[in-house]
Design a protein around this motif. Structure first.
Motif, PDB file in Angstrom:
ATOM      1  N   ASP A   1      -5.716   6.383  -0.220  1.00 10.50           N
ATOM      2  CA  ASP A   1      -5.205   4.745  -0.422  1.00 10.50           C
ATOM      3  C   ASP A   1      -4.191   4.394   0.260  1.00 10.50           C
ATOM      4  O   ASP A   1      -3.229   3.635  -0.180  1.00 10.50           O
ATOM      5  CB  ASP A   1      -4.973   4.494  -1.895  1.00 10.50           C
ATOM      6  CG  ASP A   1      -6.351   4.888  -2.763  1.00 10.50           C
ATOM      7  OD1 ASP A   1      -7.423   4.485  -2.043  1.00 10.50           O
ATOM      8  OD2 ASP A   1      -6.361   5.239  -3.705  1.00 10.50           O
ATOM      9  N   GLY A   2      -3.515   5.046   1.535  1.00  7.24           N
ATOM     10  CA  GLY A   2      -2.503   4.775   1.976  1.00  7.24           C
ATOM     11  C   GLY A   2      -2.468   5.315   3.564  1.00  7.24           C
ATOM     12  O   GLY A   2      -3.576   5.489   4.094  1.00  7.24           O
TER      13      GLY A   2
ATOM     14  N   SER B   1       1.009  -1.250  -0.073  1.00  7.87           N
ATOM     15  CA  SER B   1      -0.058  -0.089  -0.056  1.00  7.87           C
ATOM     16  C   SER B   1       0.869   1.261  -0.056  1.00  7.87           C
ATOM     17  O   SER B   1       2.154   1.228   0.191  1.00  7.87           O
ATOM     18  CB  SER B   1      -0.852  -0.166   1.352  1.00  7.87           C
ATOM     19  OG  SER B   1      -0.158  -0.010   2.466  1.00  7.87           O
ATOM     20  N   LYS B   2       0.269   2.523  -0.159  1.00 11.99           N
ATOM     21  CA  LYS B   2       0.900   3.844  -0.153  1.00 11.99           C
ATOM     22  C   LYS B   2       1.432   4.010   1.300  1.00 11.99           C
ATOM     23  O   LYS B   2       0.218   4.235   2.103  1.00 11.99           O
ATOM     24  CB  LYS B   2       0.114   4.894  -0.868  1.00 11.99           C
ATOM     25  CG  LYS B   2      -0.027   4.688  -2.261  1.00 11.99           C
ATOM     26  CD  LYS B   2      -1.064   5.655  -2.722  1.00 11.99           C
ATOM     27  CE  LYS B   2      -1.111   5.607  -4.244  1.00 11.99           C
ATOM     28  NZ  LYS B   2      -2.054   6.660  -4.718  1.00 11.99           N
ATOM     29  N   ARG B   3       2.768   4.266   1.662  1.00 16.62           N
ATOM     30  CA  ARG B   3       3.065   4.470   2.817  1.00 16.62           C
ATOM     31  C   ARG B   3       4.100   5.406   3.052  1.00 16.62           C
ATOM     32  O   ARG B   3       4.964   5.429   2.500  1.00 16.62           O
ATOM     33  CB  ARG B   3       3.455   3.040   3.729  1.00 16.62           C
ATOM     34  CG  ARG B   3       2.585   1.957   3.895  1.00 16.62           C
ATOM     35  CD  ARG B   3       3.286   0.659   4.125  1.00 16.62           C
ATOM     36  NE  ARG B   3       4.127   0.659   5.169  1.00 16.62           N
ATOM     37  CZ  ARG B   3       4.059   0.477   6.344  1.00 16.62           C
ATOM     38  NH1 ARG B   3       2.716  -0.048   6.617  1.00 16.62           N
ATOM     39  NH2 ARG B   3       4.947   0.284   7.280  1.00 16.62           N
TER      40      ARG B   3
END
Length: 512
Positions: free
Chosen positions: A175-176, A33-35
């Motif tokens: 989305d993160g 995922s976007k992190r």
């Protein structure tokens, strides 16, 4: 190992494998995922930090700058530790990307550091809006796009507060997620193992310990040849010592689960009670009656199992001194034709017959195998010493209830003749004062029964009311006594020939 131990061990190993795999799987999933992560890599005091009025060790710029007494330096690292690119448009806030808070401290100066690899990020800090000090302790950070693995650092000079005060970074990622990472400060000692490694090791260790110890703490299932429940063994007193040891060995083999009691009251008594109680209740699955000889023909509902060939012996008081009698002479003694031992070449002593009561299998075997079906003369004495009953019997004869009573009485009564099962009359079990007699020169020897010659023997039968179910305790116990090596060993140790041996099969089959 039983199925329960296998299941518990397998479960423990699965837990161990899952405990190892789960952190890595979770980490892999998270990284997809976007992190955006942040970490405080440094938070140190650079001011005097001592009480006012004391000497000041600072020199140069540190000493010249005003307000540096409580100054601190904080180094923040912002990084993309996921596997997806974070674009500037992924930051939710309309004006800036992230917000750093330094509660209780005021921002005096700041700088951004970038490696040559990430030098392209400079424009996001130089162009509007760039880094903005929105309040004394609040820093607005621009929307910086970060490729996986990219990072930048912000060095902040602060006054007020203390070294180690709380520092937070906030912001929303489409989305993160934004999360805090841990980073060693300059004064921290690095651990030998990482936190993830330590927790994985602890979890795996607990799982392996559980897999090893749970089977030990869980009661083991019964062996396949064992059954639980209650069982009462009755009948032959001569076979009672065998039954007591068999019951003890069976319970030990089966984890002390079964409850087996021995209540021997004589062969005929035990068989009769089994037959009568079975007719009344329709079932006596928890009772086995043992008999020195076959059941009466009228008890047609009783099912039999042949356990062993039991050996019996005649015993005489030591004063008699005779060691052998012919079968013919034994019959003459019990018919009353021999009233004094001198008639057979023995001492001048009157014959005293010490016998068992009519329900005894040992007595029935004597009648059938030695006396050719003739019964003993009527009892004429209650104490085996004085004639107390008026009968036509020409010899003194008494009746006793057990093998032990017969042996003790023979040992203490001069001129006495009795009978017993073999082991009870043999050293070291036999009481002092008596000895065994051979018959026609043949001694009772279970190892030579197949050759014949010794008549005073009988098959030991086990009777149940009907055939017990295959999964019943009665059926399991009988199989243990006949087929199990330990069970056959117990029977043989007590001087009997097990029917489950090759010789025993032949002898048990022909001794009908």
């Amino acid at each position: 190992m039983g199925w329960l131990e296998i299941a518990l061990t397998t479960a423990g190993l699965l837990i161990g494998v899952v405990s190892v795999a789960t952190p890595f799987a979770a980490d892999r999933r998270a990284r997809r995922s976007k992190r955006v992560g942040f970490r405080k890599q440094m938070d140190i005091a650079i001011g005097h930090n001592g009480p006012a009025g004391e000497g000041d060790p600072r020199f140069g710029l540190f000493n010249d700058l005003p307000g540096m007494r409580d100054a601190t330096l904080v180094l923040l690292r912002i990084e993309n530790d996921g596997s997806r690119h974070v674009e500037a448009s992924d930051y939710i806030d309309a004006n800036h990307g992230l917000t750093a808070e330094f509660p209780g401290r005021s921002i005096q100066a700041l700088d951004v550091t970038l490696t040559d690899e990430h030098a392209s990020l400079w424009s996001h800090f130089e162009d509007e809006p760039g880094l903005v000090v929105a309040a004394p302790g609040t820093l607005r950070i621009p929307k910086v796009p970060l490729k996986p693995g990219a990072y930048y650092k912000i060095l902040v000079l602060l006054t007020g507060g203390s070294e180690g005060d709380k520092v937070t970074v906030a912001g929303d990622i489409k989305d993160g997620k934004l999360h805090e990472n841990h980073s060693l400060t300059p004064d921290e000692k690095p651990p030998v193992f990482s936190s993830r490694a330590r927790w994985t090791t602890v979890t795996l260790g607990v799982a392996l310990i559980a897999a090893a110890t749970l089977p030990l703490l869980t009661p083991s299932p019964l062996p396949d040849d064992c059954e639980s429940g209650r069982l009462r063994l009755t009948g032959s007193t001569a076979f009672a010592p065998v039954l007591k040891e068999l019951a003890q060995k069976y319970r030990g083999h089966c984890g002390d689960e079964p409850r087996i009691t021995v209540a021997a009251r004589g062969s005929r008594t035990g068989v009769r009670e089994l037959a009568l109680s079975g007719e009344e209740s329709g079932s006596t699955a928890g009772v086995i009656a043992f008999s020195d000889g076959p059941r009466p023909a009228s008890y047609t509902r009783l099912s039999e199992s042949r356990i062993a060939v039991s050996l019996f012996t005649l015993v005489a008081h030591d004063d008699v001194r005779l060691t052998n009698l012919s079968v013919a002479d034994v019959r003459r003694v019990y018919r009353g034709e021999i009233r004094n031992w001198s008639q057979l070449g023995g001492p001048e002593l009157p014959v005293v017959l010490v016998s068992r009561t009519s329900g005894s299998g040992t007595r029935s075997a004597l009648t059938a195998r030695v006396l050719a079906g003739a019964d003993e003369p009527p009892a004429s004495s209650d104490d085996c010493v004085n004639r107390t009953a008026r009968t036509a019997a020409r010899v003194l004869r008494c009746e006793l209830d057990s093998t032990e009573q017969v042996l003790d009485t023979v040992a203490h009564t001069p001129g006495a003749l009795g009978y017993s099962e073999l082991r009870a009359a043999s050293p070291p079990d036999a009481p002092k004062g008596l000895h065994r007699l051979t018959l026609d020169g043949h001694a009772p020897n279970p190892d030579r029964l197949d050759a014949g010659g010794y008549p005073y023997r009988e098959i030991e039968y086990a009777y149940t009311y009907g055939r017990p179910p295959a999964d019943s305790l009665a059926s399991s116990f009988l199989s243990y006594a006949v087929d199990n090596g330990t069970g056959k060993g117990v029977v043989a140790t007590h001087g009997h020939l097990p029917c489950g041996t090759p010789v025993g099969l032949r002898v048990c089959g022909k001794d009908d």
